[in-house]
Design a protein around this motif. Sequence first.
Motif, short mmCIF file in Angstrom:
data_model
loop_
_atom_site.label_atom_id
_atom_site.label_comp_id
_atom_site.label_asym_id
_atom_site.label_seq_id
_atom_site.Cartn_x
_atom_site.Cartn_y
_atom_site.Cartn_z
N GLU A 240 0.83 -1.20 0.00
CA GLU A 240 0.00 0.00 0.00
C GLU A 240 0.87 1.26 0.00
OE1 GLU A 240 -3.30 2.28 2.70
OE2 GLU A 240 -3.08 0.13 2.93
N HIS A 241 0.47 2.22 -0.81
CA HIS A 241 1.13 3.53 -0.86
C HIS A 241 0.05 4.56 -1.13
CE1 HIS A 241 4.21 6.53 -1.59
NE2 HIS A 241 3.66 6.80 -2.76
N GLN A 242 -0.10 5.51 -0.23
CA GLN A 242 -1.10 6.57 -0.35
C GLN A 242 -2.50 6.01 -0.62
OE1 GLN A 242 0.56 9.25 -3.30
NE2 GLN A 242 1.93 10.15 -1.79
N GLY A 243 -2.82 4.92 0.09
CA GLY A 243 -4.15 4.34 0.01
C GLY A 243 -4.42 3.50 -1.23
N GLN A 244 -3.40 3.22 -2.03
CA GLN A 244 -3.56 2.41 -3.24
C GLN A 244 -2.63 1.21 -3.21
OE1 GLN A 244 -3.60 4.19 -7.22
NE2 GLN A 244 -3.19 6.14 -6.21
N PRO A 245 -3.04 0.11 -3.84
CA PRO A 245 -2.11 -1.02 -3.97
C PRO A 245 -1.10 -0.76 -5.08
CG PRO A 245 -4.23 -1.58 -4.95
CD PRO A 245 -4.38 -0.21 -4.34
N GLY B 269 2.95 6.02 -13.46
CA GLY B 269 2.80 6.27 -12.03
C GLY B 269 3.91 5.65 -11.22
N VAL B 270 5.11 5.60 -11.78
CA VAL B 270 6.26 4.96 -11.14
C VAL B 270 6.57 5.65 -9.81
CG1 VAL B 270 8.74 4.50 -11.32
CG2 VAL B 270 7.26 4.20 -13.32
N VAL B 271 6.73 4.85 -8.79
CA VAL B 271 7.10 5.34 -7.46
C VAL B 271 8.26 4.49 -6.95
CG1 VAL B 271 6.31 5.56 -5.07
CG2 VAL B 271 4.74 6.08 -6.94
N LEU B 272 9.27 5.14 -6.44
CA LEU B 272 10.36 4.45 -5.77
C LEU B 272 10.03 4.46 -4.29
CD1 LEU B 272 13.13 3.11 -6.17
CD2 LEU B 272 14.15 5.35 -5.74
N GLU C 86 -7.29 -11.51 -13.76
CA GLU C 86 -7.31 -12.49 -12.69
C GLU C 86 -6.51 -12.00 -11.47
OE1 GLU C 86 -5.15 -16.73 -11.97
OE2 GLU C 86 -6.06 -16.42 -13.93
N ALA C 87 -5.33 -11.44 -11.72
CA ALA C 87 -4.50 -10.96 -10.61
C ALA C 87 -5.15 -9.77 -9.90
CB ALA C 87 -3.11 -10.54 -11.11
N GLN C 88 -5.77 -8.90 -10.65
CA GLN C 88 -6.42 -7.75 -10.03
C GLN C 88 -7.63 -8.20 -9.20
OE1 GLN C 88 -6.99 -4.96 -13.27
NE2 GLN C 88 -5.02 -4.03 -12.80
N GLN C 89 -8.36 -9.22 -9.66
CA GLN C 89 -9.49 -9.72 -8.88
C GLN C 89 -9.01 -10.38 -7.61
OE1 GLN C 89 -11.50 -12.27 -11.67
NE2 GLN C 89 -12.84 -10.64 -12.38
N LEU D 73 4.71 0.14 -9.48
CA LEU D 73 3.64 0.74 -10.28
C LEU D 73 2.33 0.54 -9.53
CD1 LEU D 73 4.11 -0.55 -13.97
CD2 LEU D 73 5.01 1.51 -12.93
N PRO D 74 1.39 1.47 -9.70
CA PRO D 74 0.06 1.22 -9.15
C PRO D 74 -0.54 -0.03 -9.80
CG PRO D 74 0.24 3.48 -10.00
CD PRO D 74 1.46 2.73 -10.43
N LEU D 75 -1.22 -0.84 -9.02
CA LEU D 75 -1.83 -2.06 -9.56
C LEU D 75 -2.73 -1.74 -10.75
CD1 LEU D 75 -2.39 -5.10 -9.43
CD2 LEU D 75 -4.18 -4.61 -7.74
N ARG D 76 -3.43 -0.62 -10.69
CA ARG D 76 -4.35 -0.26 -11.78
C ARG D 76 -3.62 0.00 -13.09
NH1 ARG D 76 -4.02 5.26 -12.24
NH2 ARG D 76 -3.18 6.31 -10.44
N LYS D 77 -2.31 0.23 -13.06
CA LYS D 77 -1.52 0.48 -14.27
C LYS D 77 -0.82 -0.78 -14.79
CE LYS D 77 -1.63 5.13 -14.43
NZ LYS D 77 -1.61 6.00 -15.58
N LEU D 78 -0.84 -1.85 -14.02
CA LEU D 78 -0.09 -3.06 -14.38
C LEU D 78 -0.58 -3.66 -15.70
CD1 LEU D 78 2.16 -5.04 -13.62
CD2 LEU D 78 0.45 -6.31 -12.29
#
Length: 112
Positions: free
Chosen positions: A18-23, A53-56, A106-109, A71-76
């Motif tokens: 989790e980072h800033q409320g997002q996976p 949305g790359v975050v180190l 499948e992974a996101q679910q 990366l945010p899961l939503r961008k994967l």
Amino acid sequence: MSGLINVPFHGANLYLVEHQGQPFVPMKPVVEGIGLDWGGQFKRMSNNADRWGVVLMEIPSEGGPQMTTCLPLRKLAGWMATVQAGRIKSERVRDKVVEYQAGQGEAQQQAS
């Protein structure tokens, strides 16, 4: 989420943090798990850091906290779609890319 959450996916283990409320997904294990070159994929992500949305960030590991590219899961799924399976020489790696691309939802679910 606290720490890392393990998400089984096509015989591999993907992780979420989790980072800033997002996976977010630590990308090196994903890239290397597929069999792609981390250096090349890291460069692709870094060159388009805002798009992806790359975050180190610091994540826990067996050896203690370490900095990693996430990366945010939503961008994967979007990132996976940019990997051109037809340009990969190794049949094993090419098959793994196609498998990951087909199973992305499948992974996101599983992570929800």
